[in-house]
Design a protein around this motif. Structure first.
Motif, PDB file in Angstrom:
ATOM      1  N   THR A   1       3.190 -27.566   9.944  1.00  0.00           N
ATOM      2  CA  THR A   1       3.659 -26.885   8.734  1.00  0.00           C
ATOM      3  C   THR A   1       4.324 -27.864   7.770  1.00  0.00           C
ATOM      4  N   VAL A   2       5.216 -28.694   8.292  1.00  0.00           N
ATOM      5  CA  VAL A   2       5.903 -29.644   7.419  1.00  0.00           C
ATOM      6  C   VAL A   2       4.938 -30.737   6.955  1.00  0.00           C
ATOM      7  N   SER A   3       3.946 -31.075   7.764  1.00  0.00           N
ATOM      8  CA  SER A   3       2.930 -32.048   7.341  1.00  0.00           C
ATOM      9  C   SER A   3       2.116 -31.507   6.177  1.00  0.00           C
ATOM     10  N   VAL A   4       1.753 -30.233   6.242  1.00  0.00           N
ATOM     11  CA  VAL A   4       1.021 -29.606   5.140  1.00  0.00           C
ATOM     12  C   VAL A   4       1.885 -29.594   3.884  1.00  0.00           C
ATOM     13  N   TYR A   5       3.175 -29.300   4.038  1.00  0.00           N
ATOM     14  CA  TYR A   5       4.084 -29.299   2.891  1.00  0.00           C
ATOM     15  C   TYR A   5       4.099 -30.664   2.213  1.00  0.00           C
ATOM     16  N   TYR A   6       4.304 -31.725   3.010  1.00  0.00           N
ATOM     17  CA  TYR A   6       4.340 -33.064   2.422  1.00  0.00           C
ATOM     18  C   TYR A   6       2.979 -33.466   1.855  1.00  0.00           C
ATOM     19  N   GLY A   7       1.897 -32.953   2.428  1.00  0.00           N
ATOM     20  CA  GLY A   7       0.569 -33.198   1.859  1.00  0.00           C
ATOM     21  C   GLY A   7       0.439 -32.578   0.482  1.00  0.00           C
ATOM     22  N   VAL A   8       0.932 -31.351   0.335  1.00  0.00           N
ATOM     23  CA  VAL A   8       0.900 -30.679  -0.962  1.00  0.00           C
ATOM     24  C   VAL A   8       1.777 -31.427  -1.969  1.00  0.00           C
TER      25      VAL A   8
ATOM     26  N   LEU B   1      16.340 -31.316  -2.867  1.00  0.00           N
ATOM     27  CA  LEU B   1      15.797 -30.014  -2.485  1.00  0.00           C
ATOM     28  C   LEU B   1      14.357 -30.151  -2.008  1.00  0.00           C
ATOM     29  N   TYR B   2      13.519 -30.829  -2.788  1.00  0.00           N
ATOM     30  CA  TYR B   2      12.104 -30.984  -2.429  1.00  0.00           C
ATOM     31  C   TYR B   2      11.885 -31.879  -1.215  1.00  0.00           C
ATOM     32  N   ALA B   3      12.704 -32.910  -1.073  1.00  0.00           N
ATOM     33  CA  ALA B   3      12.477 -33.886  -0.009  1.00  0.00           C
ATOM     34  C   ALA B   3      13.126 -33.508   1.325  1.00  0.00           C
ATOM     35  N   TYR B   4      14.240 -32.777   1.287  1.00  0.00           N
ATOM     36  CA  TYR B   4      14.973 -32.512   2.521  1.00  0.00           C
ATOM     37  C   TYR B   4      15.215 -31.040   2.815  1.00  0.00           C
ATOM     38  N   VAL B   5      15.690 -30.277   1.843  1.00  0.00           N
ATOM     39  CA  VAL B   5      16.100 -28.902   2.095  1.00  0.00           C
ATOM     40  C   VAL B   5      14.896 -28.013   2.415  1.00  0.00           C
ATOM     41  N   ILE B   6      13.901 -28.003   1.545  1.00  0.00           N
ATOM     42  CA  ILE B   6      12.728 -27.152   1.770  1.00  0.00           C
ATOM     43  C   ILE B   6      12.011 -27.518   3.074  1.00  0.00           C
ATOM     44  N   PRO B   7      11.747 -28.804   3.356  1.00  0.00           N
ATOM     45  CA  PRO B   7      11.102 -29.127   4.630  1.00  0.00           C
ATOM     46  C   PRO B   7      11.936 -28.713   5.844  1.00  0.00           C
ATOM     47  N   SER B   8      13.251 -28.841   5.766  1.00  0.00           N
ATOM     48  CA  SER B   8      14.107 -28.424   6.880  1.00  0.00           C
ATOM     49  C   SER B   8      13.996 -26.928   7.122  1.00  0.00           C
ATOM     50  N   ILE B   9      14.013 -26.167   6.048  1.00  0.00           N
ATOM     51  CA  ILE B   9      13.858 -24.713   6.176  1.00  0.00           C
ATOM     52  C   ILE B   9      12.494 -24.366   6.755  1.00  0.00           C
TER      53      ILE B   9
ATOM     54  N   SER C   1       5.762 -20.539  23.581  1.00  0.00           N
ATOM     55  CA  SER C   1       5.468 -21.857  24.136  1.00  0.00           C
ATOM     56  C   SER C   1       6.185 -22.921  23.314  1.00  0.00           C
ATOM     57  N   ASP C   2       6.955 -23.755  24.021  1.00  0.00           N
ATOM     58  CA  ASP C   2       7.677 -24.823  23.335  1.00  0.00           C
ATOM     59  C   ASP C   2       6.716 -25.802  22.668  1.00  0.00           C
ATOM     60  N   MET C   3       5.688 -26.217  23.397  1.00  0.00           N
ATOM     61  CA  MET C   3       4.748 -27.217  22.886  1.00  0.00           C
ATOM     62  C   MET C   3       3.996 -26.675  21.662  1.00  0.00           C
ATOM     63  N   ALA C   4       3.482 -25.479  21.746  1.00  0.00           N
ATOM     64  CA  ALA C   4       2.744 -24.887  20.625  1.00  0.00           C
ATOM     65  C   ALA C   4       3.659 -24.712  19.416  1.00  0.00           C
ATOM     66  N   SER C   5       4.890 -24.301  19.658  1.00  0.00           N
ATOM     67  CA  SER C   5       5.846 -24.107  18.565  1.00  0.00           C
ATOM     68  C   SER C   5       6.149 -25.428  17.865  1.00  0.00           C
ATOM     69  N   ALA C   6       6.333 -26.477  18.650  1.00  0.00           N
ATOM     70  CA  ALA C   6       6.615 -27.789  18.067  1.00  0.00           C
ATOM     71  C   ALA C   6       5.431 -28.289  17.249  1.00  0.00           C
ATOM     72  N   ILE C   7       4.234 -28.134  17.764  1.00  0.00           N
ATOM     73  CA  ILE C   7       3.039 -28.580  17.052  1.00  0.00           C
ATOM     74  C   ILE C   7       2.857 -27.792  15.754  1.00  0.00           C
ATOM     75  N   ILE C   8       3.031 -26.486  15.819  1.00  0.00           N
ATOM     76  CA  ILE C   8       2.897 -25.645  14.617  1.00  0.00           C
ATOM     77  C   ILE C   8       3.960 -26.024  13.589  1.00  0.00           C
TER      78      ILE C   8
ATOM     79  N   VAL D   1      10.597 -26.236   8.739  1.00  0.00           N
ATOM     80  CA  VAL D   1      10.556 -26.607  10.162  1.00  0.00           C
ATOM     81  C   VAL D   1      11.260 -25.559  11.008  1.00  0.00           C
ATOM     82  N   ILE D   2      12.461 -25.192  10.613  1.00  0.00           N
ATOM     83  CA  ILE D   2      13.238 -24.230  11.401  1.00  0.00           C
ATOM     84  C   ILE D   2      12.554 -22.861  11.424  1.00  0.00           C
ATOM     85  N   THR D   3      12.120 -22.387  10.258  1.00  0.00           N
ATOM     86  CA  THR D   3      11.478 -21.075  10.182  1.00  0.00           C
ATOM     87  C   THR D   3      10.170 -21.046  10.974  1.00  0.00           C
ATOM     88  N   SER D   4       9.334 -22.062  10.793  1.00  0.00           N
ATOM     89  CA  SER D   4       8.058 -22.068  11.511  1.00  0.00           C
ATOM     90  C   SER D   4       8.274 -22.225  13.006  1.00  0.00           C
TER      91      SER D   4
END
Length: 146
Positions: free
Chosen positions: A118-125, A84-92, A107-114, A94-97
Motif C-alpha cells: 500500500t505504501v509502495s503504491v502511494y510513493y509510486g503515485v 504531510l505528503y512525505a511522512y504523515v499520509i504514508p504513516s496513516i 495473518s501477520d505476514m499477509a498484513s505486513a506485505i499488504i 501503513v497503520i490503517t492498511s
C-alpha cells in the motif's frame, strides 16, 4: 541567511549560489547555515538537515550568472505540506492498511506485505505526480547580490 517574518504568509529564506542556468531552470546551491539550528521552522525545512542542497527554480526573466549569490524564498506552509505528503499520509496508510489487512486475513505476514504494498503504491503515485508537485513546491529568487 534565514529570515522569518511574523506575517500570516511566513517565508523561509536561504542564501545560495547559482550553480547552473538553462532555459528551463536555475539551479541554486543552498549552503549550510548555523542559523538553521535556531529557526523555529527547522522541523519542516529539509535544508536544515543537510550540508548542501540543490534547488531548481523557474527562470523569472532576470539575468543571473553562475557563481552569483542570491537569496531564495518559499512559503513556510510548503514545508508543512511536504512533511504531510512525505511522512504523515504514508504513516496513516501503513497503520490503517495493517489493521484492516490483519482484521481480514488474520495473518501477520499477509498484513505486513499488504501494508508495505500500500505504501509502495502511494510513493509510486507521488513519483508519477512529481512534475505537478514540483510546481507546487517552488522557491523563488527574492534578491541577488552583486
Amino acid at each position: 541567511m534565514e529570515t522569518n517574518t511574523m506575517e500570516p504568509n511566513q517565508t523561509i529564506e536561504h542564501e545560495g549560489i547559482v550553480v547552473s542556468i538553462n532555459d528551463r531552470k536555475i539551479v541554486v546551491r543552498i549552503m549550510a547555515q548555523s542559523a538553521c539550528s535556531g529557526c523555529h521552522a527547522k522541523g519542516a525545512c529539509s535544508a536544515a538537515d543537510m550540508q548542501d542542497k540543490l534547488i531548481d527554480i523557474a527562470p523569472d526573466g532576470h539575468d543571473y550568472h553562475t557563481g552569483q549569490r542570491v537569496v531564495i524564498s518559499g512559503h513556510q506552509s510548503l514545508g508543512f505540506k511536504a512533511v504531510l505528503y512525505a511522512y504523515v499520509i504514508p504513516s496513516i496508510l501503513v497503520i490503517t492498511s495493517l489493521i484492516v489487512a490483519y482484521a481480514t486475513t488474520n495473518s501477520d505476514m499477509a498484513s505486513a506485505i499488504i501494508s508495505l504494498a500500500t505504501v509502495s503504491v502511494y510513493y509510486g503515485v507521488v513519483y508519477l505526480l512529481k512534475d505537478r508537485l514540483q510546481k507546487t513546491f517552488s522557491f523563488k529568487i527574492k534578491n541577488q547580490f552583486s
